[in-house]
Design an enzyme around this catalytic site. Structure first.
Site, PDB file in Angstrom:
ATOM      1  N   LEU A 211       0.874  -1.176   0.000  1.00 27.02           N
ATOM      2  CA  LEU A 211       0.000   0.000   0.000  1.00 27.02           C
ATOM      3  C   LEU A 211       0.906   1.219   0.000  1.00 27.02           C
ATOM      4  O   LEU A 211       1.915   1.252   0.712  1.00 27.02           O
ATOM      5  CB  LEU A 211      -0.898   0.017   1.249  1.00 27.02           C
ATOM      6  CG  LEU A 211      -2.070  -0.976   1.303  1.00 27.02           C
ATOM      7  CD1 LEU A 211      -2.834  -0.804   2.612  1.00 27.02           C
ATOM      8  CD2 LEU A 211      -3.009  -0.787   0.128  1.00 27.02           C
ATOM      9  N   ASP A 212       0.547   2.236  -0.786  1.00 29.20           N
ATOM     10  CA  ASP A 212       1.343   3.462  -0.810  1.00 29.20           C
ATOM     11  C   ASP A 212       1.447   4.062   0.585  1.00 29.20           C
ATOM     12  O   ASP A 212       0.608   3.813   1.450  1.00 29.20           O
ATOM     13  CB  ASP A 212       0.695   4.504  -1.732  1.00 29.20           C
ATOM     14  CG  ASP A 212       0.683   4.061  -3.177  1.00 29.20           C
ATOM     15  OD1 ASP A 212       1.489   3.189  -3.516  1.00 29.20           O
ATOM     16  OD2 ASP A 212      -0.134   4.586  -3.948  1.00 29.20           O
ATOM     17  N   ARG A 213       2.446   4.893   0.749  1.00 28.70           N
ATOM     18  CA  ARG A 213       2.647   5.555   2.045  1.00 28.70           C
ATOM     19  C   ARG A 213       1.401   6.325   2.473  1.00 28.70           C
ATOM     20  O   ARG A 213       1.030   6.348   3.650  1.00 28.70           O
ATOM     21  CB  ARG A 213       3.848   6.507   1.932  1.00 28.70           C
ATOM     22  CG  ARG A 213       4.188   7.204   3.235  1.00 28.70           C
ATOM     23  CD  ARG A 213       5.409   8.095   3.065  1.00 28.70           C
ATOM     24  NE  ARG A 213       5.744   8.765   4.294  1.00 28.70           N
ATOM     25  CZ  ARG A 213       6.753   9.622   4.427  1.00 28.70           C
ATOM     26  NH1 ARG A 213       7.528   9.888   3.385  1.00 28.70           N
ATOM     27  NH2 ARG A 213       7.005  10.210   5.586  1.00 28.70           N
TER      28      ARG A 213
END
Length: 330
Positions: free
Chosen positions: A194-196
């Site tokens: 998952l992206d930051r």
């Protein structure tokens, strides 16, 4: 007069109690059948291994010219209690798979770790992910010896923003492992990424085989996202997303698209099975929208229900079984 139904009702899975009970019964029945077939297959394999091992042992003990006088069935023994489902010390496997089973990283990421030259086998640097090793080999990653995982751990995390989904970060940024570091002594890693700035459901485990299943594109694992845009999603763009949009790495589409709130068309529900990098954000950005908030509310049937942001819990036995016996597209 019929009540209006929201197109986002799909994500709530609203059904009558009778339908829910019947679906549960059918799923339970199928899982039981799958489980019985799996363990029967394992028992059969174990019996064959034991039979072959004992026959070889008798042959080694037998003197030249000596005839076997035992009853044909006298050497058949029941399965021993110390028979383990884990990989045996002598079984060879690709190095990246070995790293995954040791809880270092998922198999794909493990392959990159090997190619980077940070893995030594019996004192020699190996850069080929397919290099065969066994539990008897001395395998080290960045100088640290690793061992096959004995206890499988499955954790569901409701990931907050500003955490990255890697096992460590050279820049010293916060990782999801910082949140669950007291949960288990086993080395676990995130399944997928998952992206930051993306929050929501994230699975962490040291089960390399399961991780491979859940991240392989051919299995089409479903994910559901709640998207908040900077402006209302217009009907023409809504239809265009359903038809598919062209990104720099090819065409991209969604499985289901719906307004989460009929009065606020900046709130969008998206169901998708693609695992391409930042795919949801890029779909909206290519049509001129800014994604202000992205939250994954479901992954492979797992939801963040009763898990507040930044908290975690262990999966139940039923959830683990469901993941192991998942069907394509679940």
């Amino acid at each position: 007069m019929k009540n209006k139904t929201s197109p986002f009702d799909k994500f709530g899975n609203k059904k009558s109690n009778a339908a829910i009970k019947e679906q549960f019964r059918q799923e339970k029945k199928q899982l039981k059948k799958d489980r019985e077939e799996y363990f029967e297959r394992k028992k059969s394999e174990a019996r064959k291994r034991i039979g072959i091992g004992e026959r070889n042992s008798e042959i080694r003990k037998q003197k030249p010219g000596q005839e076997r006088t035992q009853h044909p069935t006298s050497n058949i023994q029941p399965p021993t209690s110390n028979l383990k489902p884990q990989t045996s010390n002598n079984q060879l496997m690709p190095l990246n798979k070995f790293l995954a089973h040791c809880g270092v990283a998922a198999r794909r990421e493990a392959a990159e770790i090997v190619k980077a030259g940070t893995v030594k086998v019996n004192g020699h640097v190996v850069t080929e992910p397919g290099h065969k090793v066994s539990a008897k080999d001395d395998v080290r990653v960045n100088g640290k010896k690793i061992f096959l995982a004995k206890n499988l751990v499955y954790i569901l995390l409701n990931k907050p923003k500003d955490y990255i989904t890697t096992t460590d970060d050279p820049q010293g940024r916060k990782t999801v492992l910082d949140i669950i570091k007291k949960a288990t002594p086993e080395r676990i890693y995130p399944v997928g990424r998952l992206d930051r700035n993306t929050s929501g459901v994230l699975l962490l485990t040291n089960d390399g085989e399961l991780s491979q299943k859940l991240t392989h594109p051919s299995n089409e694992i479903r994910k559901v996202y709640h998207v908040t845009l900077n402006k209302h999603l217009e009907k023409k763009d809504f239809d265009q997303i359903l038809k598919g949009v062209i990104l720099e790495d090819g065409a991209a589409g969604v499985d289901v698209l719906a307004y989460a709130d009929s009065k606020d068309k900046t709130q969008i529900g998206v169901e998708i099975h693609s695992g391409r990098n930042r795919i949801v954000r890029r779909i909206f950005e290519t049509l001129g929208y800014e994604v202000r908030n992205l939250d994954r509310v479901m992954f492979a049937g797992l939801t963040k229900k009763n898990v507040t942001r930044g908290k975690w819990r262990f999966l139940t036995e039923k959830e683990v079984r469901d993941l192991k016996y998942f069907r394509k597209g679940k």
